[in-house]
Design a protein around this motif. Structure first.
Motif, PDB file in Angstrom:
ATOM      1  N   TYR A 138      44.966  35.812  50.119  1.00  0.00           N
ATOM      2  CA  TYR A 138      44.363  35.423  51.402  1.00  0.00           C
ATOM      3  C   TYR A 138      42.982  34.793  51.235  1.00  0.00           C
ATOM      4  O   TYR A 138      42.623  33.858  51.937  1.00  0.00           O
ATOM      5  N   ASN A 139      42.205  35.366  50.311  1.00  0.00           N
ATOM      6  CA  ASN A 139      40.824  34.905  50.174  1.00  0.00           C
ATOM      7  C   ASN A 139      40.721  33.558  49.457  1.00  0.00           C
ATOM      8  O   ASN A 139      39.820  32.775  49.727  1.00  0.00           O
ATOM      9  N   GLU A 164      46.339  45.184  39.998  1.00  0.00           N
ATOM     10  CA  GLU A 164      46.089  44.308  38.848  1.00  0.00           C
ATOM     11  C   GLU A 164      44.632  43.844  38.886  1.00  0.00           C
ATOM     12  O   GLU A 164      44.094  43.641  39.982  1.00  0.00           O
ATOM     13  N   PRO A 165      44.004  43.623  37.721  1.00  0.00           N
ATOM     14  CA  PRO A 165      42.614  43.167  37.735  1.00  0.00           C
ATOM     15  C   PRO A 165      42.466  41.887  38.566  1.00  0.00           C
ATOM     16  O   PRO A 165      43.332  41.009  38.526  1.00  0.00           O
ATOM     17  N   GLU A 166      41.382  41.805  39.308  1.00  0.00           N
ATOM     18  CA  GLU A 166      41.025  40.629  40.102  1.00  0.00           C
ATOM     19  C   GLU A 166      42.091  40.220  41.115  1.00  0.00           C
ATOM     20  O   GLU A 166      42.348  39.040  41.337  1.00  0.00           O
ATOM     21  N   THR A 167      42.729  41.218  41.741  1.00  0.00           N
ATOM     22  CA  THR A 167      43.699  40.872  42.788  1.00  0.00           C
ATOM     23  C   THR A 167      43.245  41.359  44.161  1.00  0.00           C
ATOM     24  O   THR A 167      43.689  40.850  45.172  1.00  0.00           O
ATOM     25  N   VAL A 168      42.376  42.380  44.164  1.00  0.00           N
ATOM     26  CA  VAL A 168      41.889  42.911  45.443  1.00  0.00           C
ATOM     27  C   VAL A 168      40.369  42.792  45.443  1.00  0.00           C
ATOM     28  O   VAL A 168      39.720  43.114  44.441  1.00  0.00           O
ATOM     29  N   LEU A 169      39.830  42.301  46.550  1.00  0.00           N
ATOM     30  CA  LEU A 169      38.400  41.991  46.562  1.00  0.00           C
ATOM     31  C   LEU A 169      37.794  42.214  47.938  1.00  0.00           C
ATOM     32  O   LEU A 169      38.503  42.406  48.924  1.00  0.00           O
ATOM     33  N   LEU A 170      36.470  42.218  47.973  1.00  0.00           N
ATOM     34  CA  LEU A 170      35.761  42.210  49.256  1.00  0.00           C
ATOM     35  C   LEU A 170      35.692  40.750  49.664  1.00  0.00           C
ATOM     36  O   LEU A 170      35.234  39.908  48.882  1.00  0.00           O
ATOM     37  N   ARG A 171      36.173  40.421  50.840  1.00  0.00           N
ATOM     38  CA  ARG A 171      36.289  39.011  51.200  1.00  0.00           C
ATOM     39  C   ARG A 171      34.935  38.304  51.087  1.00  0.00           C
ATOM     40  O   ARG A 171      33.900  38.849  51.456  1.00  0.00           O
ATOM     41  N   THR A 172      34.979  37.103  50.555  1.00  0.00           N
ATOM     42  CA  THR A 172      33.745  36.357  50.317  1.00  0.00           C
ATOM     43  C   THR A 172      33.404  35.472  51.507  1.00  0.00           C
ATOM     44  O   THR A 172      32.337  34.878  51.549  1.00  0.00           O
TER      45      THR A 172
END
Ligand code: DAH
Length: 342
Positions: A138-139, A164-172
């Motif tokens: 989404y991001n 998985e690494p770098e798949t979930v984040l705080l939206r930028t």
């Protein structure tokens, strides 16, 4: 033989010195008790000549009466005083207006957001929201930024230790809410999407790792760039007032084509040119453009049939400009002197 007058004078003095009922009790013992001068004088009567005794006895009796009267008066006075004191302490003062809990104020960022929502609702937009924790898809990806796309470098991302690494984040940015909205309801869409965003920035006067954006999205049949420019100009004058205008400058964003940066008349110099606007008379507020067909394609929306525009800008930055706040960090410092001014 003690002079009875002397006794009453002494009694008068002692009684006046007693300032409480307790003290008065002590004085009473001293004046009339077994060891008092009065009692002593009484027993001394025996030593007097019998012819003197009756007169001296009368005088002593008179002194005693006087002392007892004075004592009773003093007691009454002290009792009244003490009662008055007690009542004073217990009294319910109905004339008193207690200050009551002080009311807080709406934080300037929240107020700015509310005002922005009002302006856009007045223009026919609805308000939508999306999650602050997003997936990479989404991001970035659905916004036409495949993995390793260089444009991802435009945002310093805070990834979460989930999956998985770098798949979930705080939206930028709030742009992923565009995707969610198109996915959930499809066109036509006229929406603004305010919310909190996160970037790995070192805090300074113009950057804070947690900030707020408002995103706009319009998708309908026959939407053109002219409508984008008109919407931004209408918003600018509605929010800042008739002296402030907008202009678009070519730019690049992966999810819009063509893309533009939109600028508004510098609120500080009103367009004359000053230090804040680097003598240009304009201040950059956000990005915008026509929704890229690749974004529509990722969502199964036919870009032959539908067109649209999007925009996004920082709410904190806008509040900073409108209220001429030199350093953004004050927004988050909880300094009551700043918060109270609103
Ligand atoms: N998401 C962009 C940013 O955070 C701002 C932006 C640019 C939003 C262009 C848009 C747009 O909707 O069309 O830098």
């Amino acid at each position: 033989m003690i002079d009875p007058q002397e006794l009453t004078r002494r009694a008068e003095q002692l009684l006046a010195e007693a300032t409480s009922l307790d003290e008065l009790h002590g004085v009473q013992v001293e004046l009339l008790g077994k060891r008092s001068a009065l009692v002593e004088a009484r027993s001394a009567l025996g030593k007097l000549d019998s012819s003197e005794r009756p007169a001296a006895g009368r005088l002593l009796q008179q002194a005693r009466q006087e002392i007892e009267e004075m004592l009773a008066q003093r007691r009454a006075a002290l009792e009244q005083e003490e009662r008055r004191g007690r009542l004073g302490v217990d009294r319910l003062d109905l004339s008193e207006v207690p200050p009551g809990p002080t009311r807080g104020t709406v934080h300037l960022i929240q107020r700015t957001r509310d005002e922005l929502e009002d302006v856009f609702v007045g223009m026919g937009f609805v308000v939508a929201e999306g999650p602050e924790v997003e997936t990479d898809w989404y991001n970035f990806e659905a916004l036409n930024m495949p993995p390793a796309h260089p444009a991802r470098g435009m945002w310093d991302t805070l990834y979460l230790d989930l999956g998985e690494p770098e798949t979930v984040l705080l939206r930028t940015h709030t742009s992923p809410v565009q995707i969610r909205l198109m996915q959930e309801q499809g066109p036509p869409i006229y929406a603004v999407m305010p919310g909190r965003c996160y970037r790995r920035d070192t805090p300074d006067a113009r950057h804070i790792p947690i900030f707020h954006q408002i995103e706009g999205l319009v998708v309908d049949r026959g939407i053109s760039f002219a409508e984008l420019a008109g919407t931004i100009e209408t918003f600018t004058t509605a929010y800042f007032g008739p002296d402030i205008h907008s202009r678009l400058r070519p730019s690049y964003f992966p999810f819009t084509e063509p893309s533009a940066e939109f600028e508004v008349t510098c609120t500080i110099c009103k367009g004359k040119g000053c230090r804040t606007c680097s003598q240009t008379g304009w201040i950059e507020l956000g990005g915008c453009g026509m929704v890229d067909p690749a974004v529509f394609a990722a969502l199964g929306i036919d870009s032959e049939d539908w067109t649209g525009f999007a925009f996004g800008f920082g709410i904190d930055r806008l509040a900073q400009m409108r209220h001429v706040i030199p350093d953004m960090r004050i927004f988050y410092e909880n300094d009551i002197r700043f918060l109270r001014q609103i």
